[in-house]
Design a protein around this motif. Structure first.
Motif, mmCIF file in Angstrom:
data_model
loop_
_atom_site.group_PDB
_atom_site.id
_atom_site.type_symbol
_atom_site.label_atom_id
_atom_site.label_comp_id
_atom_site.label_asym_id
_atom_site.label_seq_id
_atom_site.Cartn_x
_atom_site.Cartn_y
_atom_site.Cartn_z
ATOM 1 N N PRO A 18 -17.066 -13.283 28.235
ATOM 2 C CA PRO A 18 -17.809 -13.602 29.455
ATOM 3 C C PRO A 18 -17.035 -14.511 30.403
ATOM 4 C CG PRO A 18 -18.552 -14.989 27.665
ATOM 5 C CD PRO A 18 -17.540 -14.050 27.077
ATOM 6 N N ARG A 19 -17.419 -14.432 31.671
ATOM 7 C CA ARG A 19 -16.902 -15.352 32.690
ATOM 8 C C ARG A 19 -17.951 -16.417 32.978
ATOM 9 N NH1 ARG A 19 -13.830 -12.125 37.536
ATOM 10 N NH2 ARG A 19 -13.040 -10.318 36.358
ATOM 11 N N ALA A 20 -17.484 -17.611 33.259
ATOM 12 C CA ALA A 20 -18.405 -18.695 33.596
ATOM 13 C C ALA A 20 -19.257 -18.336 34.810
ATOM 14 C CB ALA A 20 -17.624 -19.976 33.863
ATOM 15 N N THR A 21 -18.652 -17.708 35.821
ATOM 16 C CA THR A 21 -19.386 -17.444 37.064
ATOM 17 C C THR A 21 -20.454 -16.369 36.909
ATOM 18 O OG1 THR A 21 -17.660 -15.882 37.784
ATOM 19 C CG2 THR A 21 -17.473 -18.171 38.530
ATOM 20 N N ASP A 22 -20.414 -15.643 35.811
ATOM 21 C CA ASP A 22 -21.469 -14.660 35.548
ATOM 22 C C ASP A 22 -22.673 -15.292 34.850
ATOM 23 O OD1 ASP A 22 -20.045 -12.581 36.676
ATOM 24 O OD2 ASP A 22 -19.152 -11.933 34.781
ATOM 25 N N ASN A 23 -22.590 -16.588 34.600
ATOM 26 C CA ASN A 23 -23.643 -17.270 33.845
ATOM 27 C C ASN A 23 -24.185 -18.497 34.580
ATOM 28 O OD1 ASN A 23 -23.700 -16.006 30.881
ATOM 29 N ND2 ASN A 23 -21.580 -16.032 31.594
ATOM 30 N N ILE A 24 -24.106 -18.484 35.897
ATOM 31 C CA ILE A 24 -24.557 -19.632 36.683
ATOM 32 C C ILE A 24 -26.049 -19.925 36.488
ATOM 33 C CG2 ILE A 24 -24.792 -20.593 39.005
ATOM 34 C CD1 ILE A 24 -21.913 -20.585 37.923
ATOM 35 N N PRO A 25 -26.950 -18.920 36.534
ATOM 36 C CA PRO A 25 -28.384 -19.240 36.318
ATOM 37 C C PRO A 25 -28.629 -19.909 34.966
ATOM 38 C CG PRO A 25 -28.152 -17.029 37.225
ATOM 39 C CD PRO A 25 -26.773 -17.492 36.868
ATOM 40 N N GLU A 26 -27.958 -19.426 33.921
ATOM 41 C CA GLU A 26 -28.127 -20.020 32.600
ATOM 42 C C GLU A 26 -27.565 -21.451 32.555
ATOM 43 O OE1 GLU A 26 -27.855 -15.535 31.989
ATOM 44 O OE2 GLU A 26 -26.857 -17.045 33.229
ATOM 45 N N ILE A 27 -26.475 -21.686 33.284
ATOM 46 C CA ILE A 27 -25.896 -23.035 33.335
ATOM 47 C C ILE A 27 -26.854 -24.002 34.032
ATOM 48 C CG2 ILE A 27 -24.039 -24.411 34.355
ATOM 49 C CD1 ILE A 27 -22.172 -21.982 33.831
ATOM 50 N N ILE A 28 -27.410 -23.576 35.137
ATOM 51 C CA ILE A 28 -28.362 -24.430 35.871
ATOM 52 C C ILE A 28 -29.573 -24.746 34.997
ATOM 53 C CG2 ILE A 28 -29.977 -24.461 37.824
ATOM 54 C CD1 ILE A 28 -27.828 -22.901 39.417
ATOM 55 N N GLU A 29 -30.082 -23.754 34.290
ATOM 56 C CA GLU A 29 -31.228 -23.979 33.413
ATOM 57 C C GLU A 29 -30.875 -24.967 32.302
ATOM 58 O OE1 GLU A 29 -34.174 -21.440 30.392
ATOM 59 O OE2 GLU A 29 -32.631 -20.396 31.567
ATOM 60 N N VAL A 82 -22.991 -23.112 27.218
ATOM 61 C CA VAL A 82 -23.914 -22.063 27.672
ATOM 62 C C VAL A 82 -23.500 -20.703 27.114
ATOM 63 C CG1 VAL A 82 -24.707 -20.758 29.688
ATOM 64 C CG2 VAL A 82 -24.642 -23.271 29.747
ATOM 65 N N MET A 83 -22.233 -20.350 27.238
ATOM 66 C CA MET A 83 -21.813 -19.008 26.842
ATOM 67 C C MET A 83 -21.822 -18.822 25.323
ATOM 68 S SD MET A 83 -18.929 -17.989 29.698
ATOM 69 C CE MET A 83 -18.155 -19.598 29.845
ATOM 70 N N SER A 84 -21.472 -19.860 24.586
ATOM 71 C CA SER A 84 -21.479 -19.714 23.124
ATOM 72 C C SER A 84 -22.905 -19.552 22.597
ATOM 73 C CB SER A 84 -20.794 -20.904 22.466
ATOM 74 O OG SER A 84 -21.465 -22.117 22.768
ATOM 75 N N THR A 85 -23.820 -20.385 23.067
ATOM 76 C CA THR A 85 -25.199 -20.291 22.560
ATOM 77 C C THR A 85 -25.917 -19.059 23.098
ATOM 78 O OG1 THR A 85 -25.964 -21.786 24.333
ATOM 79 C CG2 THR A 85 -25.433 -22.777 22.197
ATOM 80 N N LYS A 86 -25.540 -18.622 24.297
ATOM 81 C CA LYS A 86 -26.162 -17.424 24.862
ATOM 82 C C LYS A 86 -25.854 -16.205 23.997
ATOM 83 C CE LYS A 86 -26.163 -14.401 28.947
ATOM 84 N NZ LYS A 86 -25.680 -14.234 30.354
ATOM 85 N N TYR A 87 -24.624 -16.067 23.567
ATOM 86 C CA TYR A 87 -24.208 -14.847 22.879
ATOM 87 C C TYR A 87 -24.209 -14.960 21.354
ATOM 88 C CZ TYR A 87 -22.861 -13.308 27.521
ATOM 89 O OH TYR A 87 -22.885 -12.953 28.853
ATOM 90 N N LEU A 88 -24.198 -16.187 20.815
ATOM 91 C CA LEU A 88 -24.129 -16.350 19.369
ATOM 92 C C LEU A 88 -25.317 -17.109 18.789
ATOM 93 C CD1 LEU A 88 -20.325 -17.193 18.985
ATOM 94 C CD2 LEU A 88 -21.448 -14.994 18.588
ATOM 95 N N GLY A 89 -26.165 -17.652 19.648
ATOM 96 C CA GLY A 89 -27.309 -18.418 19.165
ATOM 97 C C GLY A 89 -27.019 -19.912 19.161
ATOM 98 N N ASN A 90 -28.069 -20.712 18.981
ATOM 99 C CA ASN A 90 -27.927 -22.166 19.035
ATOM 100 C C ASN A 90 -27.042 -22.721 17.924
ATOM 101 O OD1 ASN A 90 -29.679 -22.137 21.213
ATOM 102 N ND2 ASN A 90 -31.469 -22.723 20.009
ATOM 103 N N HIS A 91 -26.977 -22.016 16.803
ATOM 104 C CA HIS A 91 -26.245 -22.485 15.621
ATOM 105 C C HIS A 91 -25.408 -21.319 15.106
ATOM 106 C CE1 HIS A 91 -26.606 -24.260 11.248
ATOM 107 N NE2 HIS A 91 -25.385 -24.389 11.747
ATOM 108 N N PHE A 92 -24.092 -21.479 15.074
ATOM 109 C CA PHE A 92 -23.244 -20.381 14.616
ATOM 110 C C PHE A 92 -22.150 -20.887 13.699
ATOM 111 C CE2 PHE A 92 -21.936 -21.630 18.899
ATOM 112 C CZ PHE A 92 -20.563 -21.781 18.808
ATOM 113 N N ASP A 93 -21.316 -19.954 13.195
ATOM 114 C CA ASP A 93 -20.449 -20.248 12.060
ATOM 115 C C ASP A 93 -19.180 -21.010 12.408
ATOM 116 O OD1 ASP A 93 -21.886 -18.720 9.879
ATOM 117 O OD2 ASP A 93 -21.569 -17.097 11.326
ATOM 118 N N ILE A 94 -18.392 -20.481 13.347
ATOM 119 C CA ILE A 94 -17.050 -21.024 13.606
ATOM 120 C C ILE A 94 -16.850 -21.220 15.104
ATOM 121 C CG2 ILE A 94 -14.563 -20.548 13.501
ATOM 122 C CD1 ILE A 94 -15.050 -18.944 10.957
#
Length: 472
Positions: A112-123, A215-227
């Motif tokens: 993902p690109r950071a600029t594709d996730n602006i609404p999620e970043i603001i939230e 934002v991008m890690s938790t969006k695509y992998l969940g709040n808690h992930f492995d590595i």
């Protein structure tokens, strides 16, 4: 049980996935304002090698690696070049894919690109404000670092040391706006009307660097992930700040295992390679010079990910020599299949099985590629001996070749039979063919001719001896 070295605990720990047979893994990607240098490539290769071994072990790996496509460097470079920030990002993201493809780095599952996730970043930022972990000043939003109980645990520094480092990066104006020198920006106000920005509850602005990866890690992998992986230079402040933001928002553990790769150093003094020091070599330029990109790939993949890599011509040449040894052994044994008998050689099977066990034991120990390479060269030696045996058995030889190919693919070298033969190796095969003809071993003589023909080497038998040329 696989073990990995966790930077958080400074100890090797059992790798226990949160979900059976699945590893969720995030690795920080590049800021795309220039071509990647070999320090960037080192991280990409290290974690691609780790990913490949996890897949070899049977895990499904959800591998997320981002592009930072808006920050101060992006804005500054775009202005200098007279292009927009998105245009600059598009150019260097395309170059990134071109360079990493040449190094046989597998594309991320999601990139993902950071600029594709602006609404999620603001939230995300608003949630931090609502929880009193962040505050707004003149359009900037800062995170209250001291409010997070375990701030700095990953960095293994005391608060006074981190405060000193943080204060050294601040100008007077920013220092005056902050409640505390340790606080860091999660949202930055637009500084000029022509600067790229998005509308937010705090005015026009853009995300801070650290918030993007949370934002991008938790969006695509969940709040808690492995590595979570990246260069050791990211442990503080970047990864330290990711932990603080993410756990403050979710109330959950963020990452189980923190893996960090070592630096690339250059020169006799072992100086760290970086863009800021101006001593870097871009992968784009290096690939234009290299005859075989796999030499760079193999050079970096065969050093343990946590160790620094000394980039020198001598070390690159050693990697090239080692790769040639492996490929030569593979090709020579592969062509013995033309004269093999059906069936198996139990002694050879037992040797391959033991070498495989040693390889896996090495790699299970925090991806110890250097000890894994010892096992690979045991296979190479076994291949060389088998290629000279009077009789070989098809199934056993095939298994040996497949094992060697599989292990090398973990290091990212997936083509063992396609490289050009070196001139001296061609001559050695011609000499062997001459000896076979003198001994009236025409089957071996023909097999060598066929082997060379498959490499586009044409032989001409003349009264003065055998001549050869490439037909490509």
């Amino acid at each position: 049980m696989m073990k990995v070295f966790n930077t958080m605990t400074l100890a090797k720990e059992d790798l226990v996935p949160l979900h059976d047979h699945t590893i969720n893994m995030y690795v920080c990607g590049p800021t795309v304002y220039n071509y990647i240098h070999i320090g960037n490539a080192r991280s990409a290769i290290a974690f691609d090698t780790i990913r490949r071994y996890l897949e070899y072990k049977g895990y499904v790996v959800n591998f997320v690696s981002n592009f930072t496509d808006v920050d101060d460097k992006m804005i500054s470079t775009a202005k200098k070049e007279g292009v927009t920030v998105p245009e600059l990002a598009d150019r260097y993201i395309a170059a990134y894919f071109e360079d990493t493809k040449a190094l046989n780095i597998k594309p991320a599952t999601i990139q993902p690109r950071a600029t594709d996730n602006i609404p999620e970043i603001i939230e995300f930022v608003q949630d931090l404000i609502d929880k009193d972990y962040a505050y707004e000043v003149e359009g900037d939003v800062y995170y209250r670092a001291r409010k997070f109980k375990h701030y700095g645990a990953l960095a293994h520094q005391d608060m006074a040391e981190m405060e000193s480092n943080a204060a050294g990066r601040l100008n007077d104006a920013e220092q005056a706006r902050k409640e505390d020198p340790m606080d860091f920006a999660v949202w930055k106000a637009q500084k000029a009307s022509d600067e790229i920005a998005w509308s937010s509850p705090w005015g026009m602005g853009r995300p801070g660097w650290h918030i993007e990866c949370s934002v991008m890690s938790t969006k695509y992998l969940g709040n808690h992930f492995d590595i979570h992986g990246g260069g050791i230079d990211l442990a503080f402040p970047h990864h330290t700040n990711e932990i603080a933001q993410s756990e403050a928002r979710t109330g959950e553990p963020f990452v189980n295992e923190w893996l960090h790769n070592g630096f690339v150093t250059v020169g006799d003094a072992g100086e760290k390679m970086s863009k800021s020091l101006g001593n870097f070599t871009t992968v784009h330029d290096l690939l234009a010079e290299l005859k075989d990109p796999m030499v760079l790939r193999f050079f970096m993949a065969s050093t343990h990910y946590r160790r620094p890599i000394a980039y020198t011509e001598q070390n690159m040449q050693q990697a090239a020599n080692n790769l040639t040894r492996i490929r030569t052994a593979y090709r020579n044994l592969a062509f013995r299949l033309t004269t093999s008998q059906p069936g198996r050689d139990k002694a050879l099977d037992d040797q391959v099985r033991k070498i495989k066990d040693r390889f896996e034991a090495a790699m299970d120990d925090d991806f110890n590629v250097q000890n894994g390479l010892v096992a690979i060269f045991e296979l190479v030696e076994l291949a060389n001996v088998s290629a000279q045996d009077e009789q070989v058995y098809q199934d056993s030889v095939t298994d040996l070749l497949t094992t060697l190919q599989t292990f090398m693919a973990i290091y990212g070298v997936t083509e063992l039979g396609q490289a050009k033969l070196a001139d001296e190796h061609i001559q050695a095969l011609i000499d062997e063919r001459e000896a076979a003809r003198a001994a009236r071993d025409f089957a071996r003589s023909d097999a060598i001719r066929d082997q060379l023909a498959s490499e586009h080497i044409i032989l001409e038998d003349t009264p003065q001896g055998t001549r050869w040329h490439r037909n490509e």
